[in-house]
Design a protein around this motif. Structure first.
Motif, PDB file in Angstrom:
ATOM      1  N   ALA A 134      61.246  67.299  40.921  1.00  0.00           N
ATOM      2  CA  ALA A 134      60.488  68.140  39.995  1.00  0.00           C
ATOM      3  C   ALA A 134      61.108  68.208  38.618  1.00  0.00           C
ATOM      4  O   ALA A 134      60.468  68.617  37.661  1.00  0.00           O
ATOM      5  N   ARG A 135      62.373  67.795  38.490  1.00  0.00           N
ATOM      6  CA  ARG A 135      63.021  67.867  37.188  1.00  0.00           C
ATOM      7  C   ARG A 135      62.517  66.765  36.285  1.00  0.00           C
ATOM      8  O   ARG A 135      62.177  65.676  36.739  1.00  0.00           O
ATOM      9  N   PRO A 136      62.513  66.999  34.996  1.00  0.00           N
ATOM     10  CA  PRO A 136      62.114  65.967  34.064  1.00  0.00           C
ATOM     11  C   PRO A 136      63.063  64.781  34.130  1.00  0.00           C
ATOM     12  O   PRO A 136      64.218  64.904  34.516  1.00  0.00           O
TER      13      PRO A 136
ATOM     14  N   VAL B  12      75.075  72.269  24.109  1.00  0.00           N
ATOM     15  CA  VAL B  12      76.423  72.751  24.428  1.00  0.00           C
ATOM     16  C   VAL B  12      76.626  74.161  23.882  1.00  0.00           C
ATOM     17  O   VAL B  12      77.129  75.053  24.571  1.00  0.00           O
ATOM     18  N   LEU B  13      76.222  74.369  22.646  1.00  0.00           N
ATOM     19  CA  LEU B  13      76.360  75.691  22.029  1.00  0.00           C
ATOM     20  C   LEU B  13      75.511  76.732  22.753  1.00  0.00           C
ATOM     21  O   LEU B  13      75.870  77.914  22.807  1.00  0.00           O
ATOM     22  N   GLY B  14      74.379  76.303  23.294  1.00  0.00           N
ATOM     23  CA  GLY B  14      73.548  77.221  24.061  1.00  0.00           C
ATOM     24  C   GLY B  14      74.256  77.697  25.316  1.00  0.00           C
ATOM     25  O   GLY B  14      74.171  78.882  25.682  1.00  0.00           O
ATOM     26  N   VAL B  15      74.959  76.791  25.987  1.00  0.00           N
ATOM     27  CA  VAL B  15      75.731  77.167  27.172  1.00  0.00           C
ATOM     28  C   VAL B  15      76.849  78.120  26.793  1.00  0.00           C
ATOM     29  O   VAL B  15      77.106  79.121  27.480  1.00  0.00           O
ATOM     30  N   VAL B  16      77.526  77.832  25.673  1.00  0.00           N
ATOM     31  CA  VAL B  16      78.605  78.700  25.203  1.00  0.00           C
ATOM     32  C   VAL B  16      78.058  80.092  24.845  1.00  0.00           C
ATOM     33  O   VAL B  16      78.662  81.116  25.181  1.00  0.00           O
ATOM     34  N   ALA B  17      76.904  80.127  24.183  1.00  0.00           N
ATOM     35  CA  ALA B  17      76.299  81.407  23.808  1.00  0.00           C
ATOM     36  C   ALA B  17      75.956  82.231  25.042  1.00  0.00           C
ATOM     37  O   ALA B  17      76.130  83.464  25.057  1.00  0.00           O
ATOM     38  N   ARG B  18      75.464  81.573  26.076  1.00  0.00           N
ATOM     39  CA  ARG B  18      75.150  82.281  27.320  1.00  0.00           C
ATOM     40  C   ARG B  18      76.405  82.915  27.904  1.00  0.00           C
ATOM     41  O   ARG B  18      76.378  84.075  28.340  1.00  0.00           O
ATOM     42  N   GLU B  19      77.516  82.161  27.915  1.00  0.00           N
ATOM     43  CA  GLU B  19      78.759  82.690  28.454  1.00  0.00           C
ATOM     44  C   GLU B  19      79.285  83.845  27.601  1.00  0.00           C
ATOM     45  O   GLU B  19      79.867  84.798  28.112  1.00  0.00           O
ATOM     46  N   TRP B  20      79.099  83.745  26.295  1.00  0.00           N
ATOM     47  CA  TRP B  20      79.541  84.816  25.395  1.00  0.00           C
ATOM     48  C   TRP B  20      78.785  86.110  25.685  1.00  0.00           C
ATOM     49  O   TRP B  20      79.364  87.196  25.693  1.00  0.00           O
ATOM     50  N   ILE B  21      77.501  85.999  25.922  1.00  0.00           N
ATOM     51  CA  ILE B  21      76.692  87.182  26.232  1.00  0.00           C
ATOM     52  C   ILE B  21      77.152  87.817  27.543  1.00  0.00           C
ATOM     53  O   ILE B  21      77.303  89.043  27.646  1.00  0.00           O
ATOM     54  N   LEU B  22      77.391  86.993  28.549  1.00  0.00           N
ATOM     55  CA  LEU B  22      77.863  87.508  29.830  1.00  0.00           C
ATOM     56  C   LEU B  22      79.256  88.115  29.706  1.00  0.00           C
ATOM     57  O   LEU B  22      79.579  89.103  30.366  1.00  0.00           O
ATOM     58  N   TYR B  23      80.071  87.514  28.854  1.00  0.00           N
ATOM     59  CA  TYR B  23      81.421  88.030  28.640  1.00  0.00           C
ATOM     60  C   TYR B  23      81.385  89.445  28.058  1.00  0.00           C
ATOM     61  O   TYR B  23      82.249  90.271  28.358  1.00  0.00           O
ATOM     62  N   GLY B  24      80.376  89.716  27.251  1.00  0.00           N
ATOM     63  CA  GLY B  24      80.258  91.048  26.665  1.00  0.00           C
ATOM     64  C   GLY B  24      80.084  92.141  27.693  1.00  0.00           C
ATOM     65  O   GLY B  24      80.343  93.317  27.402  1.00  0.00           O
TER      66      GLY B  24
ATOM     67  N   GLY C 112      68.940  76.487  37.151  1.00  0.00           N
ATOM     68  CA  GLY C 112      68.117  77.106  36.117  1.00  0.00           C
ATOM     69  C   GLY C 112      68.442  76.568  34.734  1.00  0.00           C
ATOM     70  O   GLY C 112      67.552  76.337  33.917  1.00  0.00           O
ATOM     71  N   ILE C 113      69.744  76.360  34.452  1.00  0.00           N
ATOM     72  CA  ILE C 113      70.145  75.840  33.140  1.00  0.00           C
ATOM     73  C   ILE C 113      69.634  74.420  32.945  1.00  0.00           C
ATOM     74  O   ILE C 113      69.131  74.063  31.870  1.00  0.00           O
ATOM     75  N   LEU C 114      69.729  73.614  33.984  1.00  0.00           N
ATOM     76  CA  LEU C 114      69.293  72.217  33.872  1.00  0.00           C
ATOM     77  C   LEU C 114      67.776  72.085  33.829  1.00  0.00           C
ATOM     78  O   LEU C 114      67.260  71.001  33.529  1.00  0.00           O
ATOM     79  N   ALA C 115      67.060  73.155  34.130  1.00  0.00           N
ATOM     80  CA  ALA C 115      65.610  73.120  33.955  1.00  0.00           C
ATOM     81  C   ALA C 115      65.248  73.149  32.482  1.00  0.00           C
ATOM     82  O   ALA C 115      64.148  72.757  32.091  1.00  0.00           O
ATOM     83  N   ALA C 116      66.184  73.632  31.657  1.00  0.00           N
ATOM     84  CA  ALA C 116      66.021  73.585  30.196  1.00  0.00           C
ATOM     85  C   ALA C 116      66.483  72.205  29.716  1.00  0.00           C
ATOM     86  O   ALA C 116      67.022  71.417  30.492  1.00  0.00           O
ATOM     87  N   PRO C 117      66.262  71.896  28.451  1.00  0.00           N
ATOM     88  CA  PRO C 117      66.716  70.591  27.937  1.00  0.00           C
ATOM     89  C   PRO C 117      68.238  70.546  27.792  1.00  0.00           C
ATOM     90  O   PRO C 117      68.790  70.487  26.685  1.00  0.00           O
ATOM     91  N   VAL C 118      68.935  70.595  28.938  1.00  0.00           N
ATOM     92  CA  VAL C 118      70.396  70.535  28.976  1.00  0.00           C
ATOM     93  C   VAL C 118      70.800  69.488  30.000  1.00  0.00           C
ATOM     94  O   VAL C 118      70.333  69.509  31.143  1.00  0.00           O
ATOM     95  N   ASP C 119      71.660  68.578  29.590  1.00  0.00           N
ATOM     96  CA  ASP C 119      72.162  67.536  30.471  1.00  0.00           C
ATOM     97  C   ASP C 119      73.409  68.048  31.187  1.00  0.00           C
ATOM     98  O   ASP C 119      74.054  68.995  30.735  1.00  0.00           O
ATOM     99  N   VAL C 120      73.758  67.421  32.312  1.00  0.00           N
ATOM    100  CA  VAL C 120      74.943  67.829  33.058  1.00  0.00           C
ATOM    101  C   VAL C 120      76.195  67.725  32.195  1.00  0.00           C
ATOM    102  O   VAL C 120      77.070  68.593  32.242  1.00  0.00           O
ATOM    103  N   ARG C 121      76.290  66.693  31.396  1.00  0.00           N
ATOM    104  CA  ARG C 121      77.466  66.544  30.519  1.00  0.00           C
ATOM    105  C   ARG C 121      77.552  67.678  29.512  1.00  0.00           C
ATOM    106  O   ARG C 121      78.642  68.187  29.217  1.00  0.00           O
ATOM    107  N   GLU C 122      76.421  68.093  28.991  1.00  0.00           N
ATOM    108  CA  GLU C 122      76.384  69.209  28.044  1.00  0.00           C
ATOM    109  C   GLU C 122      76.742  70.522  28.737  1.00  0.00           C
ATOM    110  O   GLU C 122      77.425  71.370  28.164  1.00  0.00           O
ATOM    111  N   LEU C 123      76.272  70.668  29.980  1.00  0.00           N
ATOM    112  CA  LEU C 123      76.591  71.854  30.757  1.00  0.00           C
ATOM    113  C   LEU C 123      78.094  71.939  31.014  1.00  0.00           C
ATOM    114  O   LEU C 123      78.724  72.983  30.783  1.00  0.00           O
TER     115      LEU C 123
END
Length: 274
Positions: free
Chosen positions: A11-13, A27-39, A113-124
């Motif tokens: 089902a994945r693209p 990559v920055l999107g993954v970092v931003a997600r972690e920053w929000i959770l860190y808060g 869920g993250i890989l359902a977005a336009p994020v590759d495993v290497r970027e993750l």
């Protein structure tokens, strides 16, 4: 009705089936997600990151320092403080990479869920490791500040310590992500922590120079990336580390990081995508 792994993969693209162009924004999107959770948990994280290495430094520094006095020409608490910086970086990057990444992959299915977005495993993988490197690079400097409070003379070379801590943290975070994708159960972490973490920080020149160890252990220490991080940090703080030697230590850490990046991305793809 839950989907099987093969159905989810189908089902994945196609973008996620094979590595494509490496996107910095992802990559920055993954970092931003972690920053929000860190808060939401920064207080507990900061408490553990600050108190544990500080206790190591105070207990070993003053306890053993009273018996040893000086070591390798330095006050023992100064010698230990610079080593604890590198150990703190390893623990603050590698341990969360092993534990948190395993939980998010195995139980929470966060990466699906993250890989359902336009994020590759290497970027993750890069984003996860980058966040841990940034965090550990900051927390890792706490023992150095404590050592300054107890007599370590500040110098301009200390400004290089956060950069060394970031590089080491990035490498160890990738190492931990790879391990988390290799192990198959929570119980396997016991082997990692006891059989891998302990030898790494004991045979790295943290508590005593490796020159006091048998020749074969000294040779093994050369392959320990933590040893190279310790040497870089001590060289930055105390000076006296030649440019060629410093570049060699940097090259070892960078090469280790590159190897772990490839292994982590490959193994994570096998676990999450294939």
């Amino acid at each position: 009705m839950s989907l099987t792994r093969q159905q989810r993969a189908d089902a994945r693209p196609e973008h996620h089936a094979r590595p494509g162009r490496f996107e910095t924004d992802a990559v920055l999107g993954v970092v931003a997600r972690e920053w929000i959770l860190y808060g939401r948990s920064w207080r507990a994280t900061t408490f553990a990151a600050v108190v544990e290495p500080t206790l190591y430094l105070l207990c070993f520094g003053f306890g053993m320092g009273a018996l040893i006095g000086t070591l390798a020409g330095y006050s023992y608490i100064d010698f230990l403080g610079t080593g604890i910086v590198a150990v703190s970086v390893m623990f603050q990057s590698m341990m969360p990479a092993v534990i948190n990444t395993f939980i998010k992959r195995r139980f929470l299915h966060t990466y699906e869920g993250i890989l359902a977005a336009p994020v590759d495993v290497r970027e993750l993988v890069t984003g996860e490791a980058l966040w841990l490197a940034l965090r550990s690079g900051v927390y890792g400097c706490v023992p150095l500040l404590v050592a300054i409070g107890f007599g370590l003379r500040p110098g301009p070379g200390m400004l290089l310590v956060p950069f060394v801590a970031f590089l080491a943290g990035f490498a160890f975070a990738l190492f931990g992500i790879w391990i988390s994708a290799v192990i198959t159960s929570v119980r396997s972490m016991d082997y990692v922590f006891s059989g891998l973490f302990t030898p790494l920080f004991l045979v790295a020149g943290t508590f005593f120079p490796i020159t006091e160890l048998p020749a074969w252990v000294q040779a093994a220490a050369m392959a320990n990336p933590l040893f190279h991080a310790v040497e870089l940090i001590r060289g930055a703080v105390f000076g006296g580390l030649g440019l060629g030697t410093a570049l060699l230590h940097v090259a070892v850490l960078a090469g280790f990081a590159y190897l772990m990046w490839n292994l982590a991305a490959f193994q994570m793809r096998r676990r999450v995508v294939d």
